[in-house]
Design a protein around this motif. Structure first.
Motif, PDB file in Angstrom:
ATOM      1  N   GLN A 180       0.757  -1.284   0.006  1.00 19.72           N
ATOM      2  CA  GLN A 180      -0.247  -0.277  -0.047  1.00 19.72           C
ATOM      3  C   GLN A 180       0.760   1.109  -0.121  1.00 19.72           C
ATOM      4  OE1 GLN A 180      -3.388   0.043   2.752  1.00 19.72           O
ATOM      5  NE2 GLN A 180      -2.892   2.182   3.327  1.00 19.72           N
ATOM      6  N   GLU A 186       0.306   5.565   0.067  1.00 18.29           N
ATOM      7  CA  GLU A 186      -0.519   6.738   0.385  1.00 18.29           C
ATOM      8  C   GLU A 186       0.216   8.011   0.411  1.00 18.29           C
ATOM      9  OE1 GLU A 186      -3.519   8.314   3.773  1.00 18.29           O
ATOM     10  OE2 GLU A 186      -3.373   6.171   3.082  1.00 18.29           O
ATOM     11  N   SER A 243      -6.024  12.854   0.363  1.00 16.32           N
ATOM     12  CA  SER A 243      -5.044  11.793   0.294  1.00 16.32           C
ATOM     13  C   SER A 243      -5.282  10.965  -1.079  1.00 16.32           C
ATOM     14  CB  SER A 243      -5.031  10.629   1.441  1.00 16.32           C
ATOM     15  OG  SER A 243      -4.829  11.394   2.669  1.00 16.32           O
ATOM     16  N   PHE A 293      -4.187   7.152  -2.681  1.00 15.28           N
ATOM     17  CA  PHE A 293      -3.965   5.715  -2.244  1.00 15.28           C
ATOM     18  C   PHE A 293      -3.776   4.808  -3.501  1.00 15.28           C
ATOM     19  CE2 PHE A 293      -8.304   5.979  -1.506  1.00 15.28           C
ATOM     20  CZ  PHE A 293      -8.903   4.789  -2.027  1.00 15.28           C
ATOM     21  N   LYS A 322      -3.334   0.294  -3.716  1.00 16.59           N
ATOM     22  CA  LYS A 322      -3.069  -0.704  -3.093  1.00 16.59           C
ATOM     23  C   LYS A 322      -2.995  -2.038  -4.153  1.00 16.59           C
ATOM     24  CE  LYS A 322      -5.853   0.026   0.906  1.00 16.59           C
ATOM     25  NZ  LYS A 322      -7.033  -0.409   1.949  1.00 16.59           N
ATOM     26  N   LYS A 346      -7.287   1.863  -6.048  1.00 13.20           N
ATOM     27  CA  LYS A 346      -6.704   3.163  -6.101  1.00 13.20           C
ATOM     28  C   LYS A 346      -7.823   4.228  -5.984  1.00 13.20           C
ATOM     29  CE  LYS A 346      -6.552   2.332 -10.982  1.00 13.20           C
ATOM     30  NZ  LYS A 346      -6.760   0.967 -11.118  1.00 13.20           N
ATOM     31  N   THR A 369     -14.806   9.799  -0.770  1.00 10.97           N
ATOM     32  CA  THR A 369     -13.874   8.634  -1.326  1.00 10.97           C
ATOM     33  C   THR A 369     -14.255   8.339  -2.697  1.00 10.97           C
ATOM     34  OG1 THR A 369     -13.193   7.907   0.941  1.00 10.97           O
ATOM     35  CG2 THR A 369     -12.639   6.525  -0.981  1.00 10.97           C
TER      36      THR A 369
END
Length: 480
Positions: free
Chosen positions: A198, A200, A216, A218, A220, A256, A277
């Motif tokens: 991961q 970030e 943020s 991110f 993964k 993502k 999100t």
């Protein structure tokens, strides 16, 4: 322990399990042809799947072969250093994991009964114990101010997820059935842990004395996800090829996106928190059985390696929390009163469309997909919850707080799942197909109404409005 500018943490854990399993079709024990047979023959005819029990389902702490339960052991330890400088905070961590599943795996998956097959059985030489796993996972995080009101942060981490224990072990008759039965599904114990890496990056921006914005990004990457795959084997060397299906670490996935949040505190009597999100979850399989049908139907029994939205791919989620609270000794009778609204929005999850679906026959009868894997999305959902509280001081040391908690305040029919043949949570559309019309004419109006009641599955929807009344007691300043 705080040592100058270092905050050190050390920890660990130990997990010991005793794993047993027993599955049998009990109705078959009463077959007329077996009523005069011995108990052993009646149970053996059903070929129960068991380990940690004997053939009759009696729990065993030890015994011959698969009567002994499995006792996997998991151990972990970690160390972390939070290193604080004037303009930099650095988190360095290291975690180690040791997994010993104690699983007996086939010594040769393509020739599983090399020693025992001539006798129509297997022996201990056909198995070896799976090697234990030892994993090292680094974690790195850093944060530093870019300006007086802007703080940048970044993180990297590796994470390990052990396999589900139910996917590791099989019983005596599971293996023995390979001698006489093709297309058998067994757990040959070879699956390993899943690995997630991961990343970030983001920043926190102070907008005022009582508000801040967080952003943020991110990503993964998940490797070794478990799914079904075919294994071709021979019952004896030089024999014809047969096949069985088993869980393997054949899938991968990525996730993502970005996350935004806005926090506003002490705005008069209000506190507000907003989160949003956006995420995309894609991969080659969503569950341990998502490739099972494709592997079975494909002429070459190959696992499909196509990247598609995963079942849990939810592109948009948003939450708003609005809290109104009056401290003690303010606003008269409204003192120590709280009202909290929680508003949640979530976009729909994907599904693979079918040309038809009959509840009564399920997938039997040959429904076919009419689109790419998970190419359509179900509707989104909005839910509002409300919680009201009023605190009363009974004594200097006792507070009483009655509350009213309403979930799904507006009683919205939020959709969880849709019928894949229509994209509608209320109907499969089957009654309007030629087969459905024929069945309706043949069985009458009662059949139609019963079928519609099955279509209106409560599991397709979220919770209805729920109203809860209660109270809390808080004891303060207690002396022992």
């Amino acid at each position: 322990s705080q040592i100058e500018t270092h905050l050190l943490e050390i920890g660990g854990g130990f997990n010991f399990n005793t794993v047993r399993n027993y599955v049998i079709g009990p109705v078959g024990l009463q077959l007329p042809a077996l009523r005069d047979s011995s108990d052993f023959l009646r149970y053996e005819y059903q070929q129960p799947s068991y380990y940690g029990y004997n053939i009759y389902g009696t729990s065993k702490t030890g015994g011959e072969g698969f009567e002994d339960p499995y006792k996997p052991v998991f151990v972990f330890g970690y160390i972390q250093d939070r290193y604080e400088l004037e303009d930099l905070v650095l988190n360095l961590g290291l975690r180690v994991d040791y997994f010993d599943t104690k699983a007996d795996i086939l010594a040769n998956p393509t020739l599983p009964f090399a020693k025992g097959s001539d006798a129509g059985d297997f022996d201990d030489g056909d198995f070896v114990q799976k090697d234990a796993e030892f994993e090292i996972s680094p974690r790195i995080g850093l944060g530093f101010p870019v300006t007086e009101g802007t703080v940048f942060h970044a993180q990297f981490g590796r994470f390990i997820q052990i396999p589900a224990l139910q996917d590791l072990y099989s019983g005596y008759y599971d293996y023995k059935a390979l001698i006489t039965d093709d297309a058998r599904t067994i757990n040959n114990g070879e699956i390993k842990s899943e690995e997630t890496v991961q990343y970030e990056v983001g920043f926190r921006q102070l907008l005022s004395d009582n508000s801040a914005l967080n952003l943020s990004l991110f990503y993964k990457n998940i490797k070794g996800l478990v799914n079904q795959q075919v294994v071709f084997f021979q019952r004896r060397e030089g024999g014809e090829l047969s096949e069985y299906y088993t869980p393997t670490n054949t899938d991968f996935g990525t996730s993502k996106g970005l996350a935004l949040s806005l926090d506003i505190t002490k705005l008069s009597y209000f506190n507000v928190s907003l989160q949003y999100t956006f995420a995309i979850a894609e991969g080659t399989g969503s569950s341990t059985s998502s490739s099972g049908t494709a592997v079975f139907r494909n002429v070459d029994n190959e696992v499909p390696k196509v990247i598609a939205p995963l079942d849990f791919d939810q592109r948009h989620t948003a939450n708003a929390t609005i809290n109104f609270y009056v401290p003690a000794n303010e606003l008269g009778w409204l003192e120590m009163t709280s009202a909290t609204f929680l508003i949640n929005y979530s976009s729909g999850r994907p599904y693979t469309p079918l040309n038809f679906f009959d509840i009564l026959s399920g997938n039997n009868g040959g429904p076919s997909t009419i689109g790419y894997i998970n190419s359509r999305f179900s509707p989104g959902a909005v839910r509002v919850d409300l919680k009201l509280e009023k605190t009363f001081s009974i004594t200097d040391n006792l507070l009483l707080t009655p509350y009213l908690w309403i979930q799904n305040l507006f009683d919205a029919d939020n959709v969880n799942t849709v019928w894949r043949s229509t994209g509608d949570p209320y109907t499969t559309g089957w009654l309007l197909t030629p087969d459905g019309l024929a069945a309706s004419e043949r069985n009458g109006e009662g059949f139609v109404q019963d079928y519609k009641s099955l279509e209106r599955d409560p599991g397709n929807f979220g919770i209805p409005r729920l109203i809860r009344l209660g109270f809390k007691l808080n004891f303060t300043k207690l002396s022992l």
